[in-house]
Design a protein around this motif. Structure first.
Motif, PDB file in Angstrom:
ATOM      1  N   MET A  96     -89.827 -26.326  99.973  1.00 28.16           N
ATOM      2  CA  MET A  96     -88.491 -25.821  99.636  1.00 28.16           C
ATOM      3  C   MET A  96     -87.620 -25.765 100.881  1.00 28.16           C
ATOM      4  N   ALA A  97     -86.322 -26.068 100.719  1.00 33.95           N
ATOM      5  CA  ALA A  97     -85.411 -26.035 101.849  1.00 33.95           C
ATOM      6  C   ALA A  97     -85.304 -24.629 102.426  1.00 33.95           C
ATOM      7  N   SER A  98     -85.304 -23.593 101.546  1.00 36.09           N
ATOM      8  CA  SER A  98     -85.178 -22.227 102.038  1.00 36.09           C
ATOM      9  C   SER A  98     -86.357 -21.836 102.903  1.00 36.09           C
ATOM     10  N   ALA A  99     -87.554 -22.324 102.549  1.00 38.83           N
ATOM     11  CA  ALA A  99     -88.741 -22.026 103.350  1.00 38.83           C
ATOM     12  C   ALA A  99     -88.643 -22.698 104.711  1.00 38.83           C
ATOM     13  N   GLU A 100     -88.163 -23.939 104.738  1.00 39.14           N
ATOM     14  CA  GLU A 100     -88.025 -24.639 106.016  1.00 39.14           C
ATOM     15  C   GLU A 100     -86.944 -23.993 106.878  1.00 39.14           C
ATOM     16  N   PHE A 101     -85.874 -23.528 106.251  1.00 42.34           N
ATOM     17  CA  PHE A 101     -84.829 -22.798 106.974  1.00 42.34           C
ATOM     18  C   PHE A 101     -85.437 -21.565 107.639  1.00 42.34           C
ATOM     19  N   GLY A 102     -86.228 -20.815 106.866  1.00 43.81           N
ATOM     20  CA  GLY A 102     -86.850 -19.607 107.404  1.00 43.81           C
ATOM     21  C   GLY A 102     -87.803 -19.896 108.546  1.00 43.81           C
ATOM     22  N   ARG A 103     -88.586 -20.967 108.406  1.00 48.26           N
ATOM     23  CA  ARG A 103     -89.513 -21.323 109.482  1.00 48.26           C
ATOM     24  C   ARG A 103     -88.757 -21.706 110.755  1.00 48.26           C
ATOM     25  N   ALA A 104     -87.636 -22.416 110.588  1.00 49.44           N
ATOM     26  CA  ALA A 104     -86.848 -22.805 111.755  1.00 49.44           C
ATOM     27  C   ALA A 104     -86.274 -21.581 112.459  1.00 49.44           C
ATOM     28  N   VAL A 105     -85.731 -20.634 111.688  1.00 48.52           N
ATOM     29  CA  VAL A 105     -85.184 -19.410 112.283  1.00 48.52           C
ATOM     30  C   VAL A 105     -86.272 -18.662 113.037  1.00 48.52           C
ATOM     31  N   HIS A 106     -87.442 -18.523 112.417  1.00 47.49           N
ATOM     32  CA  HIS A 106     -88.551 -17.811 113.048  1.00 47.49           C
ATOM     33  C   HIS A 106     -88.975 -18.515 114.333  1.00 47.49           C
ATOM     34  N   ARG A 107     -89.085 -19.820 114.280  1.00 47.46           N
ATOM     35  CA  ARG A 107     -89.520 -20.591 115.450  1.00 47.46           C
ATOM     36  C   ARG A 107     -88.528 -20.426 116.599  1.00 47.46           C
ATOM     37  N   TRP A 108     -87.242 -20.517 116.288  1.00 52.78           N
ATOM     38  CA  TRP A 108     -86.242 -20.376 117.349  1.00 52.78           C
ATOM     39  C   TRP A 108     -86.130 -18.933 117.832  1.00 52.78           C
ATOM     40  N   ARG A 109     -86.376 -17.981 116.963  1.00 53.90           N
ATOM     41  CA  ARG A 109     -86.363 -16.575 117.384  1.00 53.90           C
ATOM     42  C   ARG A 109     -87.462 -16.315 118.410  1.00 53.90           C
ATOM     43  N   ASP A 110     -88.609 -16.953 118.207  1.00 53.25           N
ATOM     44  CA  ASP A 110     -89.737 -16.741 119.111  1.00 53.25           C
ATOM     45  C   ASP A 110     -89.494 -17.264 120.521  1.00 53.25           C
ATOM     46  N   ARG A 111     -88.578 -18.202 120.652  1.00 55.46           N
ATOM     47  CA  ARG A 111     -88.379 -18.795 121.979  1.00 55.46           C
ATOM     48  C   ARG A 111     -87.272 -18.105 122.789  1.00 55.46           C
ATOM     49  N   VAL A 112     -86.518 -17.191 122.157  1.00 53.74           N
ATOM     50  CA  VAL A 112     -85.421 -16.510 122.856  1.00 53.74           C
ATOM     51  C   VAL A 112     -85.913 -15.157 123.350  1.00 53.74           C
TER      52      VAL A 112
ATOM     53  N   ARG B 187     -85.845 -11.689 104.626  1.00 52.49           N
ATOM     54  CA  ARG B 187     -85.860 -12.520 103.419  1.00 52.49           C
ATOM     55  C   ARG B 187     -85.574 -13.980 103.741  1.00 52.49           C
ATOM     56  N   LEU B 188     -84.697 -14.226 104.715  1.00 50.96           N
ATOM     57  CA  LEU B 188     -84.433 -15.606 105.125  1.00 50.96           C
ATOM     58  C   LEU B 188     -85.682 -16.247 105.717  1.00 50.96           C
ATOM     59  N   GLU B 189     -86.343 -15.519 106.609  1.00 52.16           N
ATOM     60  CA  GLU B 189     -87.524 -16.079 107.270  1.00 52.16           C
ATOM     61  C   GLU B 189     -88.675 -16.300 106.296  1.00 52.16           C
ATOM     62  N   GLN B 190     -88.739 -15.476 105.274  1.00 55.21           N
ATOM     63  CA  GLN B 190     -89.811 -15.606 104.290  1.00 55.21           C
ATOM     64  C   GLN B 190     -89.447 -16.555 103.149  1.00 55.21           C
ATOM     65  N   GLY B 191     -88.278 -17.160 103.213  1.00 61.10           N
ATOM     66  CA  GLY B 191     -87.860 -18.107 102.188  1.00 61.10           C
ATOM     67  C   GLY B 191     -87.466 -17.462 100.886  1.00 61.10           C
ATOM     68  N   ARG B 192     -87.170 -16.156 100.925  1.00 63.16           N
ATOM     69  CA  ARG B 192     -86.825 -15.435  99.693  1.00 63.16           C
ATOM     70  C   ARG B 192     -85.316 -15.301  99.496  1.00 63.16           C
ATOM     71  N   ALA B 193     -84.529 -15.793 100.453  1.00 62.77           N
ATOM     72  CA  ALA B 193     -83.070 -15.754 100.335  1.00 62.77           C
ATOM     73  C   ALA B 193     -82.551 -17.179 100.461  1.00 62.77           C
ATOM     74  N   ALA B 194     -81.995 -17.674  99.398  1.00 64.18           N
ATOM     75  CA  ALA B 194     -81.496 -19.053  99.392  1.00 64.18           C
ATOM     76  C   ALA B 194     -79.985 -19.066  99.609  1.00 64.18           C
TER      77      ALA B 194
ATOM     78  N   GLN C  44     -70.933 -18.705 107.376  1.00 61.35           N
ATOM     79  CA  GLN C  44     -70.709 -17.670 108.391  1.00 61.35           C
ATOM     80  C   GLN C  44     -72.036 -17.108 108.895  1.00 61.35           C
ATOM     81  N   VAL C  45     -72.989 -16.898 107.988  1.00 64.15           N
ATOM     82  CA  VAL C  45     -74.300 -16.389 108.384  1.00 64.15           C
ATOM     83  C   VAL C  45     -75.027 -17.417 109.243  1.00 64.15           C
ATOM     84  N   VAL C  46     -74.984 -18.679 108.829  1.00 57.12           N
ATOM     85  CA  VAL C  46     -75.661 -19.732 109.597  1.00 57.12           C
ATOM     86  C   VAL C  46     -75.048 -19.843 110.992  1.00 57.12           C
TER      87      VAL C  46
END
Length: 279
Positions: free
Chosen positions: A1-17, A53-60, A65-67
């Motif tokens: 799912m696109a929402s799941a991939e979005f969440g994984r990307a946010v989590h991955r980038w959060r970990d590097r900052v 919810r975004l990171e867990q793919g539960r918010a589509a 503005q949020v992005v």
């Protein structure tokens, strides 16, 4: 799912900052080097629950503005930002829309001005980011959403600013705001959000409509401003608005004359702002 991939990307980038890279205190023991969810939420101006919810793919379907806010908070490159927009099912902002991307050089300036009130606005005077001293001086904007983050909208809706005006300075300030917005509308005619903002302001405010229709001209200039602060009282500060060539960003910077009571009050507010952010 696109929402799941979005969440994984946010989590991955959060970990590097790291928190230090984002201008936050490291604070205590941490399980990971990156940002905590609550820190990302604070930087992006959204709720911790929504980040979860975004990171867990539960918010589509997050809004543009949020992005954009997440991309700024995560310090994404232009390519990464475009990728995040596509993962959200949105077209990346193009040259026909008002730029809202903080360039690396502007971000570095913010990192170095940690003791100075600084806010960055886009060409339509929508607030993109305010550092803790600015929030302490002018009021915390973290809860503002949508048009509430636009300085022109706030002024003509009577959402009180702390800056003290004379009748003459108010006229000049309003003329400059409307002139700036008209310039932005001419430069970015395809920006639907900007077009809707102008239509709403014309319908809501007779004063805005009068200035818009009259073709009023004005520009922001360096000035000394008095800010009526509810905790420390009035502060008279120098206000400079710097335009970043090539990106249309505006940096609003407040400074005090060294050795004055205003400088002491501003230093106290800076400490208060840092403590509030760390709390």
């Amino acid at each position: 799912m696109a929402s799941a991939e979005f969440g994984r990307a946010v989590h991955r980038w959060r970990d590097r900052v790291s928190p230090e890279a984002a201008g936050l205190p490291a604070g205590g023991r941490r399980r990971a080097a990156g940002l905590r969810r609550e820190e990302l939420a604070l930087l992006a101006g959204i709720s911790v629950d929504y980040v979860t919810r975004l990171e867990q793919g539960r918010a589509a379907h997050p809004s543009a503005q949020v992005v954009e806010a997440l991309a700024r908070a995560l310090r994404l490159s232009g390519t990464e930002r475009a990728h995040l927009f596509r993962l959200a099912g949105l077209a990346p902002p193009g040259p026909e829309t008002v730029p809202a991307h903080l360039t690396p050089s502007v971000q570095r300036l913010l990192d170095r001005l940690t003791g100075t009130p600084v806010a960055v606005y886009d060409a339509s005077w929508t607030l993109l980011v305010a550092n803790p001293p600015y929030a302490a001086l002018m009021g915390d904007p973290s809860g503002w959403r949508g048009d509430q983050r636009n300085g022109v909208w706030r002024h003509f809706h009577g959402l009180g600013a702390r800056v003290r005006h004379t009748p003459e300075s108010l006229r000049g300030f309003e003329a400059a705001l409307v002139a700036d917005l008209r310039t932005a509308a001419g430069r970015y005619p395809a920006d639907q959000r900007l077009r809707r903002l102008v239509e709403e302001l014309r319908a809501h405010s007779a004063r805005f409509a009068e200035l818009w229709d009259s073709g009023a001209v004005g520009r922001h200039e360096a000035a000394r401003k008095t800010i009526d602060h509810p905790q420390v009282g009035p502060l008279t500060l120098d206000c400079d608005v710097l335009t970043v060539a090539g990106s249309d960003l505006r940096m609003m910077i407040y400074t005090a004359e060294p050795g004055t009571e205003d400088a002491e009050r501003l230093a106290l507010l800076t400490v208060l702002g840092t403590q509030a952010l760390a709390g």
